[in-house]
Write a protein that holds these residues in place. Sequence first.
Motif, mmCIF file in Angstrom:
data_model
loop_
_atom_site.group_PDB
_atom_site.id
_atom_site.type_symbol
_atom_site.label_atom_id
_atom_site.label_comp_id
_atom_site.label_asym_id
_atom_site.label_seq_id
_atom_site.Cartn_x
_atom_site.Cartn_y
_atom_site.Cartn_z
ATOM 1 N N GLY A 1 -41.658 -38.906 -31.405
ATOM 2 C CA GLY A 1 -42.553 -37.757 -31.510
ATOM 3 C C GLY A 1 -41.860 -36.481 -31.943
ATOM 4 N N TRP A 2 -40.552 -36.449 -31.930
ATOM 5 C CA TRP A 2 -39.785 -35.280 -32.362
ATOM 6 C C TRP A 2 -39.659 -35.308 -33.887
ATOM 7 C CZ3 TRP A 2 -36.492 -31.876 -29.256
ATOM 8 C CH2 TRP A 2 -36.706 -32.014 -27.889
ATOM 9 N N GLU A 3 -39.837 -34.167 -34.525
ATOM 10 C CA GLU A 3 -39.683 -34.050 -35.980
ATOM 11 C C GLU A 3 -38.257 -33.617 -36.283
ATOM 12 O OE1 GLU A 3 -41.963 -34.988 -38.180
ATOM 13 O OE2 GLU A 3 -43.345 -35.451 -36.549
ATOM 14 N N CYS A 4 -37.510 -34.506 -36.906
ATOM 15 C CA CYS A 4 -36.112 -34.219 -37.230
ATOM 16 C C CYS A 4 -35.969 -34.041 -38.734
ATOM 17 C CB CYS A 4 -35.214 -35.351 -36.745
ATOM 18 S SG CYS A 4 -35.233 -35.575 -34.949
ATOM 19 N N GLN A 5 -35.024 -33.172 -39.123
ATOM 20 C CA GLN A 5 -34.812 -32.894 -40.543
ATOM 21 C C GLN A 5 -33.469 -32.218 -40.777
ATOM 22 O OE1 GLN A 5 -37.325 -29.726 -42.092
ATOM 23 N NE2 GLN A 5 -37.823 -29.130 -39.987
ATOM 24 N N TRP A 6 -33.149 -32.085 -42.063
ATOM 25 C CA TRP A 6 -31.951 -31.370 -42.495
ATOM 26 C C TRP A 6 -32.433 -30.215 -43.346
ATOM 27 C CZ3 TRP A 6 -28.102 -33.327 -46.690
ATOM 28 C CH2 TRP A 6 -26.933 -32.564 -46.673
ATOM 29 N N PRO A 7 -32.821 -29.117 -42.723
ATOM 30 C CA PRO A 7 -33.383 -27.999 -43.486
ATOM 31 C C PRO A 7 -32.285 -27.171 -44.152
ATOM 32 C CG PRO A 7 -33.229 -27.378 -41.203
ATOM 33 C CD PRO A 7 -32.755 -28.814 -41.301
ATOM 34 N N ILE A 8 -32.703 -26.348 -45.101
ATOM 35 C CA ILE A 8 -31.775 -25.368 -45.660
ATOM 36 C C ILE A 8 -31.882 -24.134 -44.766
ATOM 37 C CG2 ILE A 8 -31.198 -23.923 -47.642
ATOM 38 C CD1 ILE A 8 -32.453 -26.090 -49.425
ATOM 39 N N VAL A 9 -30.819 -23.849 -44.060
ATOM 40 C CA VAL A 9 -30.793 -22.721 -43.140
ATOM 41 C C VAL A 9 -30.605 -21.441 -43.957
ATOM 42 C CG1 VAL A 9 -29.572 -21.687 -41.173
ATOM 43 C CG2 VAL A 9 -29.871 -24.166 -41.306
ATOM 44 N N ALA A 10 -31.357 -20.397 -43.615
ATOM 45 C CA ALA A 10 -31.275 -19.127 -44.337
ATOM 46 C C ALA A 10 -29.827 -18.639 -44.421
ATOM 47 C CB ALA A 10 -32.144 -18.080 -43.635
ATOM 48 N N GLY A 11 -29.429 -18.274 -45.630
ATOM 49 C CA GLY A 11 -28.079 -17.760 -45.849
ATOM 50 C C GLY A 11 -27.030 -18.851 -46.014
ATOM 51 N N ARG A 12 -27.426 -20.122 -46.019
ATOM 52 C CA ARG A 12 -26.489 -21.239 -46.169
ATOM 53 C C ARG A 12 -26.953 -22.178 -47.277
ATOM 54 N NH1 ARG A 12 -24.780 -23.622 -40.292
ATOM 55 N NH2 ARG A 12 -24.290 -21.674 -39.239
ATOM 56 N N SER A 13 -26.026 -22.924 -47.812
ATOM 57 C CA SER A 13 -26.393 -23.998 -48.742
ATOM 58 C C SER A 13 -26.809 -25.204 -47.910
ATOM 59 C CB SER A 13 -25.200 -24.355 -49.634
ATOM 60 O OG SER A 13 -24.188 -24.969 -48.858
ATOM 61 N N ARG A 14 -27.393 -26.210 -48.545
ATOM 62 C CA ARG A 14 -27.773 -27.415 -47.787
ATOM 63 C C ARG A 14 -26.542 -28.048 -47.154
ATOM 64 N NH1 ARG A 14 -32.090 -30.150 -46.828
ATOM 65 N NH2 ARG A 14 -33.221 -29.673 -48.729
ATOM 66 N N ALA A 15 -25.446 -28.109 -47.892
ATOM 67 C CA ALA A 15 -24.234 -28.729 -47.366
ATOM 68 C C ALA A 15 -23.711 -28.007 -46.130
ATOM 69 C CB ALA A 15 -23.154 -28.772 -48.442
ATOM 70 N N ASP A 16 -23.987 -26.713 -46.019
ATOM 71 C CA ASP A 16 -23.515 -25.931 -44.871
ATOM 72 C C ASP A 16 -24.571 -25.794 -43.786
ATOM 73 O OD1 ASP A 16 -21.000 -25.499 -45.964
ATOM 74 O OD2 ASP A 16 -21.662 -23.712 -47.053
ATOM 75 N N SER A 17 -25.718 -26.408 -43.968
ATOM 76 C CA SER A 17 -26.796 -26.309 -42.987
ATOM 77 C C SER A 17 -26.631 -27.361 -41.895
ATOM 78 C CB SER A 17 -28.156 -26.493 -43.664
ATOM 79 O OG SER A 17 -28.394 -25.429 -44.557
ATOM 80 N N TYR A 18 -27.266 -27.152 -40.774
ATOM 81 C CA TYR A 18 -27.252 -28.101 -39.669
ATOM 82 C C TYR A 18 -28.596 -28.834 -39.616
ATOM 83 C CZ TYR A 18 -29.395 -23.942 -37.565
ATOM 84 O OH TYR A 18 -30.175 -22.853 -37.328
ATOM 85 N N GLY B 1 -30.850 -43.637 -42.205
ATOM 86 C CA GLY B 1 -31.049 -44.387 -43.444
ATOM 87 C C GLY B 1 -32.525 -44.577 -43.780
ATOM 88 N N GLN B 2 -33.413 -44.395 -42.797
ATOM 89 C CA GLN B 2 -34.861 -44.533 -43.013
ATOM 90 C C GLN B 2 -35.524 -43.183 -43.278
ATOM 91 O OE1 GLN B 2 -36.258 -46.434 -39.461
ATOM 92 N NE2 GLN B 2 -34.819 -48.114 -39.647
ATOM 93 N N ALA B 3 -34.740 -42.087 -43.237
ATOM 94 C CA ALA B 3 -35.289 -40.745 -43.419
ATOM 95 C C ALA B 3 -35.823 -40.566 -44.847
ATOM 96 C CB ALA B 3 -34.224 -39.702 -43.107
ATOM 97 N N GLN B 4 -36.776 -39.648 -44.992
ATOM 98 C CA GLN B 4 -37.450 -39.423 -46.271
ATOM 99 C C GLN B 4 -36.986 -38.118 -46.911
ATOM 100 O OE1 GLN B 4 -39.776 -41.741 -47.515
ATOM 101 N NE2 GLN B 4 -38.943 -42.907 -45.802
ATOM 102 N N GLY B 5 -36.847 -38.133 -48.236
ATOM 103 C CA GLY B 5 -36.578 -36.931 -49.024
ATOM 104 C C GLY B 5 -35.200 -36.344 -48.814
ATOM 105 N N GLN B 6 -34.971 -35.214 -49.557
ATOM 106 C CA GLN B 6 -33.690 -34.527 -49.464
ATOM 107 C C GLN B 6 -33.492 -33.897 -48.095
ATOM 108 O OE1 GLN B 6 -33.664 -31.738 -52.691
ATOM 109 N NE2 GLN B 6 -32.908 -33.253 -54.158
ATOM 110 N N GLY B 7 -34.583 -33.573 -47.428
ATOM 111 C CA GLY B 7 -34.501 -32.966 -46.101
ATOM 112 C C GLY B 7 -34.294 -33.976 -44.992
ATOM 113 N N LEU B 8 -34.194 -35.252 -45.346
ATOM 114 C CA LEU B 8 -33.981 -36.334 -44.372
ATOM 115 C C LEU B 8 -34.967 -36.256 -43.213
ATOM 116 C CD1 LEU B 8 -30.073 -36.377 -44.336
ATOM 117 C CD2 LEU B 8 -31.611 -37.872 -45.612
ATOM 118 N N PHE B 9 -36.269 -36.195 -43.559
ATOM 119 C CA PHE B 9 -37.338 -36.081 -42.570
ATOM 120 C C PHE B 9 -37.553 -37.414 -41.868
ATOM 121 C CE2 PHE B 9 -38.186 -33.079 -46.007
ATOM 122 C CZ PHE B 9 -38.242 -31.885 -45.298
#
Length: 172
Positions: free
Chosen positions: A139-156, A126-134
């Motif tokens: 110290g670990w950088e976590c996010q919800w990237p758009i994985v190549a060949g997938r939509s955001r909804a299908d990305s991990y 809930g504290q993540a930033q932007g559409q990528g949920l950064f």
Amino acid sequence: MATSRQPRAARVAVTLLAAGAMTLGLTSCGQSTENGADTADPFVDYERSDSVEWTTQIPATQPPVVSSPPITGTTRPPTAPTAAPAGTICGYVPAETGEQPVIVLNGPLDCATAMTVSQKYFASIGQAQGQGLFLTINGWECQWPIVAGRSRADSYYTCTAPDQVAAVQIGE
């Protein structure tokens, strides 16, 4: 004179008897429980019907002494957590879309660290930033990237170690 002393002695006796009776009467005015406590006491709950178990055991004043086995030539010191190979499913974390697998992507990464970072990421998402949920977790950088060949909804989701030598995938 003897007659005037008797009435005075009788009056003293009657006064003492009356004072004793009043004292006895006043001490038993309120109702009392079986343990003798006055029911008018505002700090005691007399309506409770449950009972409390009492024990006569006295707690130890010192913690118990725990002995460890003697150190021998075959005893090994504790080792660091073992790195899991890429593709290892370390466990699952709850997410809005259901439980997601935590998978080692690369690097020297043990499952305990992978699970801790993943759980903290989803607990704080809930504290993540932007559409990528950064979000940075320990110290670990976590996010919800758009994985190549997938939509955001299908990305991990991914979390990458501070030195970028290890990464974890959350979801499939």
